[in-house]
Write an enzyme that holds these catalytic residues in place. Structure first.
Site, mmCIF file in Angstrom:
data_model
loop_
_atom_site.group_PDB
_atom_site.id
_atom_site.type_symbol
_atom_site.label_atom_id
_atom_site.label_comp_id
_atom_site.label_asym_id
_atom_site.label_seq_id
_atom_site.Cartn_x
_atom_site.Cartn_y
_atom_site.Cartn_z
ATOM 1 C CB SER A 1 -106.217 -7.085 -7.560
ATOM 2 O OG SER A 1 -106.846 -7.900 -8.505
ATOM 3 C CG ASP B 1 -113.573 -4.688 -8.399
ATOM 4 O OD1 ASP B 1 -113.365 -5.208 -9.510
ATOM 5 O OD2 ASP B 1 -112.666 -4.493 -7.574
ATOM 6 C CG HIS C 1 -109.937 -4.117 -10.276
ATOM 7 N ND1 HIS C 1 -110.324 -4.947 -9.252
ATOM 8 C CD2 HIS C 1 -108.687 -4.524 -10.619
ATOM 9 C CE1 HIS C 1 -109.368 -5.813 -8.989
ATOM 10 N NE2 HIS C 1 -108.353 -5.565 -9.805
#
Length: 427
Positions: A296, A379, A408
């Site tokens: 991320s 995601d 995610h």
């Protein structure tokens, strides 16, 4: 004895409650007719949808389905009842250009809503970014790093006896970064095995939080430096971080966005490069064997650091953020933190220009180090339209491992493959 038995029964009840709450009573599924969820541009998809209750498909239940471009408004919505086999089927038109279509299905049952999403891909390896690289992109970052390199590191190190083990020493470190009085804070885990070792700069996802050692990666034989990006100590009470998260650091991804020199992430990115400086200074580290690693926000910083600093031999980046920051402005999905969704926001043109200097896509264009990448089609934060936009411009050696139904998060097999790959790269 009764107290012990009562305590055991309480623990059993807590475990049972946790297990029951982690599994949805009804699971709603949208199943594409291609097993890999991937189609050619213009190719129509046939989707089978159903709802499962107690491992049985529900017959005669209403399913509402919708589809539309990744992260944008649905272009079609309908409600139909499942047939005698407990399914409904509907067609999803092929996209006219490479990208992703989000198919959403939901069921309302006994006052509760159950839903899921399946992102269908259309020639994802041909997705092209909307962002372009500024003519002076390299000059801007080269000058910034040159100035930062002249600042003494002024390192402070404190061994943490409570977290150190018989095999790994753990230290809290403070390193002066891109200007005097600005610091990078982190946790350093050093295996006690003799001789210089490969090192990993572990970069954090979005949050304001503490860090602890020893790193699991250190148990694999790596020297690991895990840093924060906010210029604050990483060993404080949680209460301090919660106050910062809701106060001074609330919305930090937007701070200073009106100017490329004042944007929040300039300090963070240069701090990552300074962390590489520090690793290279350690006698326990082989400076020819350094990698960046993160997901991320950490995936974005892994790419950025490896792009700027040629001392990084390889990288592992999973679902990187900050890809295609201006995507929404141009009518398609953008990556986290999903900027520019409102075309009337103040000073949007200037902010878009600044974003080009911080878009992961433009750092990806410069990459020379080999990389291992991983993400999924589903995601919702670092959406696949954005991550493929970055991946597709990388000319360095690369490999991508997709868990299509992941959001995610990663499957263990993706991380295990990455660890095997890192060990091979850094041996």
């Amino acid at each position: 004895m009764k107290q012990i038995f009562s305590l055991l029964m309480t623990l059993v009840a807590v475990v049972a409650l946790a297990q029951s709450s982690s599994h949805k009573y009804i699971t709603v599924v949208a199943e594409p007719d291609h097993e890999d969820w991937t189609y050619r541009v213009g190719e129509q998809a046939l989707v089978t949808a159903y709802a499962i209750k107690e491992n049985v498909r529900m017959k005669g239940v209403e399913i509402t389905y919708s589809y539309g471009p990744d992260k944008l408004e649905a272009t079609h919505t309908a409600t139909v009842k499942t047939d005698a086999n407990g399914v409904v089927r509907f067609k999803v038109p092929g996209m006219k250009q490479p990208g992703f279509t989000s198919v959403r299905v939901k069921v309302n049952y006994q006052g509760h809503e159950y839903s899921s999403m399946t992102n269908i891909a259309f020639d994802p390896l041909n997705i092209k970014p909307t962002t372009t690289m500024p003519d002076d992109f390299n000059e801007f970052w080269d000058n910034a790093m040159e100035k930062a390199s002249q600042v003494p590191m002024d390192v402070t190190v404190r061994r943490n006896d409570s977290e150190s083990t018989s095999a790994i020493d753990v230290y809290y470190v403070r390193i002066q970064s891109y200007r005097k009085g600005n610091y990078v804070y982190g946790v350093l885990s050093v295996p006690k095995a003799p001789g210089p070792k490969p090192a990993i700069l572990r970069l954090p996802g979005a949050a304001v939080r503490t860090f602890h050692g020893p790193s699991d990666l250190a148990r694999e034989g790596f020297v690991v430096l895990e840093i924060g990006v906010h210029g604050i100590p990483v060993d404080q009470d949680e209460e301090m971080y919660r106050q910062l998260e809701s106060g001074a650091l609330a919305g930090y991804t937007q701070q200073g966005i009106d100017n490329r020199d004042t944007y929040y992430y300039k300090r963070s990115i240069l701090g990552c490069v300074r962390a590489i400086d520090y690793l290279c200074s350690l006698p326990d580290v082989d400076p020819a064997r350094i990698a960046t690693y993160g997901g991320s926000q950490g995936g974005m910083l892994s790419i950025m650091t490896a792009s700027l600093d040629r001392r990084v031999k390889c990288l592992f980046a999973y679902f990187p953020a900050f890809c295609e920051l201006g995507g929404y402005y141009y009518g398609r999905a953008g990556g986290w933190p999903h900027m520019f969704r409102n075309p009337s926001e103040p000073n949007i043109k200037a902010r878009l220009e600044v974003s080009r200097y911080y878009d992961t896509v433009n750092f990806a264009r410069r990459l020379k180090a080999p990389g291992f990448y991983a993400w999924g089609y589903n995601d919702p934060a670092c959406c696949p339209t954005s991550t493929y936009s970055a991946y597709n411009v990388i000319t360095a050696p690369k490999q991508l491992h997709v868990g299509r139904d992941t959001g995610h998060w990663l499957y263990p097999w993706q991380t295990e493959m990455a660890m095997t790959w890192l060990k091979e790269q850094l041996k």
